[in-house]
Write an enzyme that holds these catalytic residues in place. Structure first.
Site, PDB file in Angstrom:
ATOM      1  N   TRP A 325       0.837  -1.207   0.000  1.00  0.00           N
ATOM      2  CA  TRP A 325       0.000   0.000   0.000  1.00  0.00           C
ATOM      3  C   TRP A 325       0.870   1.255   0.000  1.00  0.00           C
ATOM      4  CZ3 TRP A 325      -0.265   4.081   3.398  1.00  0.00           C
ATOM      5  CH2 TRP A 325      -1.349   4.952   3.272  1.00  0.00           C
ATOM      6  N   HIS A 326       2.021   1.167   0.699  1.00  0.00           N
ATOM      7  CA  HIS A 326       2.882   2.342   0.818  1.00  0.00           C
ATOM      8  C   HIS A 326       3.511   2.748  -0.502  1.00  0.00           C
ATOM      9  CE1 HIS A 326       2.481   1.557   5.108  1.00  0.00           C
ATOM     10  NE2 HIS A 326       2.795   2.821   5.261  1.00  0.00           N
ATOM     11  N   GLY A 327       3.740   1.801  -1.363  1.00  0.00           N
ATOM     12  CA  GLY A 327       4.343   2.190  -2.634  1.00  0.00           C
ATOM     13  C   GLY A 327       4.638   0.992  -3.507  1.00  0.00           C
ATOM     14  N   PHE A 477       2.235   8.491  -0.974  1.00  0.00           N
ATOM     15  CA  PHE A 477       1.508   7.210  -0.933  1.00  0.00           C
ATOM     16  C   PHE A 477       0.050   7.427  -1.294  1.00  0.00           C
ATOM     17  CE2 PHE A 477       4.766   6.482   2.575  1.00  0.00           C
ATOM     18  CZ  PHE A 477       5.714   6.122   1.647  1.00  0.00           C
TER      19      PHE A 477
END
Lengths: 477, 295
Positions: A325-327, A477
Site C-alpha cells: 500500500w505504501h508504494g 503514498f
C-alpha cells in the site's frame, strides 16, 4: 499547498472565518464551505486530478445507494464489485501498473526472452491511496449492512474530501465521521484551543524533528557507501524519527485543524516508539491504516478464528499488503514482510496482545526489562526502516552489512557540512517530552500551557528546518 | 468565539515578540562573536592595517595562500575571495574595506570571465552579509540590488534567519555563540582544495562585452579614494577553451597582470578553473616573486 507552508497559513484562517462567521447558519452551509475549501485545497496540487476525486466520490456515493436499494443479491453483488473494481482499478493504474509491468518484464527477461515493458507516463495523484480507502470502507460497510447509505451528496463528499485528511489521512470510517457531518457544529472553545495546541505540536514534529532529521538521514543514506558504522546507525535512527515526526506531525495537524471546525478525526499515532513489542507498535503506528486492514482484510480472511496456520497466513497477507500500500516497490513489500516476521513469534507464543496498557516505569528490575524491550523493539523497527528508506532491497542489505563490517565509530563529517552526531541531543529532548506526555494527545495542554506554547513556537522558529523544503513523506503514498 | 479570538491574538502577539527577540539575539551574537565567516573577519579588521588584500571569486579564494605571503615577505595578507563573486560583489567588498577604514598597501583584484557578468550576486556573500543587513549604507545598497524579497527580509523580524537557515540558522548561531573557530581566520581567508579530478571541458566566453559598469565603478571608486588596486588573472588549466578571451581582456585592461597560463601542470589543478593546494602554493610563490617583493 502543504500544512507547513505560508499559503496554508493564510488558507486555514480564511476558511475558519468563513466557516464560523459566514456559512454557520446550517449544517449544509457549513459542509458546503468545507467542500469548496477541500476542492480548492486539492486543486492546488493539480486541478486535473480534481476530476478523479469527484468521480471517485460520485462512484461510491452512487454504488452505495444502489447496493442498499438492490432488490436481489445479484444486483447487490454487482454494484459492490463494480465499486471495488473501479476503485482498485484507479489505484492499480496510477500507482501499481508501472511496477507490475516492469517486474513482469524483468521476470520474462530472466527466462532469456527480451521484452521492454510498456510503461505509462502518469503522475500519482496525491492522496489517492487515502481517499480510495475512504470510499472502499464506506461501500464495504454498506454491503455488509453495517451502515446505511448516505443520500446527501454534499455530506458524503465531505466525508471523502475533507481537506485535513484528504491527502495523507487519517483514513476515516463512515461510522465515525459521517454522523458528525450530519449535524450542525457549534463552536467549542476548549476543543478549538486543543486543536491549536495539536497543530503547534504537529509543526514541532514536522519542522523541528522530521525535517532536521531528514537533513542528516538523507546525507547518510544517499552516501551510505562512504559512511562508517556510527553514521550508518545514526542514519537509521534519524530516519526513524524523520518518518515518525513527518507522518505523526501531519496527523496531529490534521486532527488539530479538524477540531477547529468542530470535527473529530481518528487518532493515527499513539507514541509508537514506546512500544514493548512489535504487536504493540502496530497498535500505535498509523492506527487508522492498521485497523482498516484488520477490519476489511484480516477479519474477512478469517482473522484469528481459524487455526494457527490460517492466523500466520492472514498475518503475512496483511503485512505484505500494508507494505505494498505504501508504494509500488519491492522495498515496501520487504518492509511489510520483515514486520510480519517480527510479529510471528508473538503470534506463535500467543503474546501479541500482552502489552495493551500504557507503559509505566518504576524504580525496580521489571522496569529495566520494560526499557530493554522498548529499546529492542525500536531497534527492530529501525532495521525494517532501512528497507523502507533504501532505493532497492540490495541497497538495504548493503547498508546493513556495512554497519557490521565497517566497525568505525568516529564522528563523521557529512556532505551537508555537518557532523553525523550533531542532533542526538535534540532527539533525546524530543523523546523525553513525548515520554512525559504519553498519556495525552499532545504535550502542550495542561499546566503551564502558555510556557509550553511559547517554547514550542520558539523551537519552531529557531530550530526548524525551512530552506531545504521537504514535503510530507506520506503524500507520495 | 470571543474567548478563542482573544486566545489567538495572544498567541499571535507572543509570536511577534518571539520573532523580535530571536532576531535581536541572533543579530547580537553574530555582531559580537569571534569571526567565523570571511565577512566577519573583514569586519573585525576595522581601522587596522593589512598589507595585501586579495579580492575575487572562488578562483582567488582557492589560489592565494595568505600565510605563505606572510612567511615569505613578512607582510600581512588576507584572501577575500568569495565563491561565485562577480564584479558587483567585488565592488561591494572594496567599498566595505573603505567603510571599515582598513589600511592597505595593495588590493589585488581578480578579473577574468567575470568581466562579462553584470547580473547576479554571490549567494555566499549574501549569506555572510545577511545578519548585517542594516550595518551600513554599503550593505543596504548591496541588498537593494541583490535581493528579490528584500522587503520581507528587511521588515519581517527573523525572516532572514529562517530563509537562509542552513547558513545562518540556529546551528551557525550556536557555533557563533560558543565562539567556535573556523579555518577561515586561521588561513587568513584561503580555502584549500584537495585532489585532482577535472574534465577538460572548461571554456571561456568567446566574446567580450564592451564594458562592465561595476568594473568601471571599481576603478573610479579606487581613484577617488586613493585605493591601490591592481588587476590580475589567476591561472586556468592549459586545456581551457577560448583562452584568447584573456588576451582580449588584456587589450581592454592594459594594466591587467595576466597569470592565466603560468601553471602548466594539470596535477596542480582541482579543476580547470581552480588550483588545488599544491597549485595554490606554487602560484602564490610565483605571485610573490612577480608582484609582492620589492626588487
Amino acid at each position: 499547498m502543504f500544512f507547513n507552508s505560508l499559503s496554508f497559513a493564510l488558507f486555514l484562517p480564511a476558511v475558519f472565518l468563513l466557516y464560523w462567521f459566514v456559512f454557520n447558519k446550517t449544517k449544509s452551509t457549513q459542509n458546503l464551505i468545507l467542500i469548496l475549501a477541500s476542492y480548492y485545497f486539492y486543486s492546488c496540487w493539480d486541478w486535473r486530478f480534481l476530476f478523479l476525486l469527484v468521480f471517485s466520490t460520485f462512484l461510491d456515493y452512487y454504488t452505495g445507494i444502489r447496493i442498499e436499494k438492490a432488490k436481489t443479491e445479484t444486483a447487490r453483488k454487482f454494484w459492490f464489485w463494480l465499486s471495488i473494481a473501479v476503485n482498485l482499478g484507479f489505484l492499480g493504474i496510477f500507482k501499481y501498473y508501472n511496477f507490475f509491468a516492469a517486474s513482469f518484464s524483468e521476470l520474462v527477461n530472466g527466462f532469456g526472452l527480451q521484452t521492454s515493458p510498456l510503461l505509462l507516463n502518469v503522475i500519482l495523484p496525491v492522496g489517492i491511496s487515502f481517499y480510495t480507502f475512504h470510499g472502499l470502507s464506506y461501500v464495504i460497510d454498506i454491503y455488509l449492512k453495517r451502515i446505511k447509505a448516505e443520500y446527501n451528496f454534499i455530506d458524503y463528499s465531505l466525508f471523502v474530501s475533507y481537506f485535513p485528511l484528504l491527502v495523507a489521512g487519517p483514513i476515516e470510517r463512515a461510522t465515525h465521521l459521517l454522523p458528525q457531518v450530519k449535524v450542525k457544529r457549534s463552536f467549542d472553545f476548549e476543543k478549538a484551543k486543543e486543536g491549536i495546541y495539536q497543530i503547534i505540536w504537529g509543526l514541532v514534529k514536522k519542522v523541528v524533528i522530521a525535517d532536521t532529521c531528514a537533513t542528516y538521514a538523507n546525507a547518510i543514506f544517499d552516501n551510505y557507501e562512504s559512511m562508517n558504522s556510527l553514521s550508518l546507525l545514526l542514519g537509521t535512527v534519524y530516519f526513524a524519527f524523520q518518518i515518525y515526526g513527518d507522518f505523526s506531525g501531519y496527523s496531529d495537524m490534521a486532527l488539530g485543524m479538524s477540531k477547529l471546525f468542530g470535527l473529530d478525526l481518528l487518532r493515527n499515532f499513539n507514541y509508537p516508539y514506546f512500544s514493548r513489542d512489535i504487536a504493540e507498535f502496530w497498535r500505535r503506528w498509523h492506527i487508522s491504516l492498521s485497523t482498516w486492514f484488520r477490519d476489511y482484510l484480516y477479519i474477512p480472511l478469517g482473522g484469528s478464528s481459524g487455526g494457527m496456520a490460517m492466523k500466520i497466513r492472514n498475518t503475512f497477507v496483511i503485512f505484505l499488503v500494508s507494505g505494498f500500500w505504501h508504494g509500488a516497490n519491492w522495498t515496501f513489500i520487504a518492509w511489510g514482510f520483515i514486520n510480519a516476521l517480527y510479529f510471528l513469534p508473538l503470534l506463535l507464543l500467543k503474546k501479541n496482545r500482552s502489552n495493551m496498557e500504557t507503559v509505566s516505569l518504576y524504580w525496580n528490575w521489571s522496569s529495566l526489562k520494560v526499557i530493554l524491550s522498548m529499546i529492542s523493539t525500536f531497534a527492530l523497527t529501525c532495521l525494517a526502516w532501512i528497507f523502507f528508506r533504501a532505493k532497492s532491497i540490495g541497497e538495504a542489505f548493503d547498508y546493513i552489512g556495512r554497519i557490521f563490517t565497517n566497525q568505525s565509530f568516529l564522528p563523521q563529517y557529512l556532505e551537508n557540512e555537518r557532523y553525523s552526531y550533531e542532533i542526538i541531543l535534540l532527539i533525546i529532548a524530543f523523546i523525553l517530552v513525548e515520554w512525559n506526555s504519553r498519556t495525552q494527545t499532545e504535550p502542550i495542554s495542561g499546566r503551564y500551557s502558555w510556557v509550553k506554547v511559547t517554547l514550542c513556537i520558539m523551537a519552531i522558529i529557531a530550530l526548524g528546518t525551512y530552506s531545504d523544503y521537504k514535503e510530507f513523506i506520506y503524500f507520495q503514498f | 468565539m470571543k474567548k478563542f479570538i482573544k486566545h489567538m491574538m495572544l498567541i499571535f502577539f507572543g509570536l511577534i515578540v518571539i520573532l523580535l527577540f530571536l532576531d535581536f539575539s541572533f543579530t547580537t551574537v553574530y555582531e559580537n562573536s569571534e569571526p567565523r565567516t570571511k565577512f566577519q573577519y573583514l569586519r573585525s579588521l576595522k581601522n587596522k592595517k593589512v598589507d595585501y588584500i586579495f579580492l575575487g571569486s572562488s578562483r582567488v579564494e582557492n589560489s592565494i595562500v595568505s600565510k605563505l605571503i606572510r612567511d615569505k615577505t613578512g607582510k600581512s595578507a588576507i584572501n577575500l575571495g568569495f565563491q561565485a563573486s562577480k564584479m558587483s560583489d567585488i565592488y561591494t567588498v572594496l567599498k566595505l574595506i573603505k567603510k571599515y577604514n582598513i589600511k592597505t598597501d595593495k588590493i589585488l583584484i581578480q578579473v577574468d570571465y567575470i568581466f562579462n557578468i553584470e547580473d547576479g550576486c554571490s549567494n555566499i556573500l549574501q549569506y555572510e552579509l545577511m545578519p548585517f543587513i542594516r550595518e551600513n549604507e554599503v550593505t543596504q545598497e548591496y541588498f537593494n540590488r541583490c535581493l528579490i524579497n528584500k522587503k520581507e527580509i528587511l521588515y519581517t523580524p527573523f525572516y532572514r534567519y529562517l530563509h537562509y537557515e542552513p547558513k545562518i540558522g540556529f546551528r551557525e548561531f550556536f557555533l557563533n555563540l560558543i565562539n567556535k573557530k573556523t579555518s577561515i581566520v586561521k588561513n587568513n581567508g584561503f580555502v584549500p582544495l584537495q585532489g585532482n579530478s577535472f574534465e577538460h571541458n572548461n571554456s571561456l566566453p568567446s566574446q567580450i562585452i564592451s564594458k562592465n559598469k561595476y568594473f568601471d565603478g571599481i576603478k573610479t571608486f579606487a581613484e577617488i579614494n586613493k585605493m591601490p588596486v591592481i588587476f590580475f588573472c589567476v591561472p586556468f588549466c592549459k586545456h581551457t577553451k577560448n583562452l584568447i578571451f584573456i588576451k582580449k581582456l588584456k587589450q581592454k585592461i592594459p594594466e591587467l597582470y595576466d597569470f592565466s597560463g603560468v601553471i602548466n601542470n594539470d596535477k596542480m589543478f582541482k579543476n580547470c578553473s581552480h588550483l588545488n593546494q599544491n597549485g595554490a602554493n606554487d602560484f602564490t610563490k610565483y605571485l610573490i616573486e612577480k608582484m609582492l617583493i620589492d626588487k
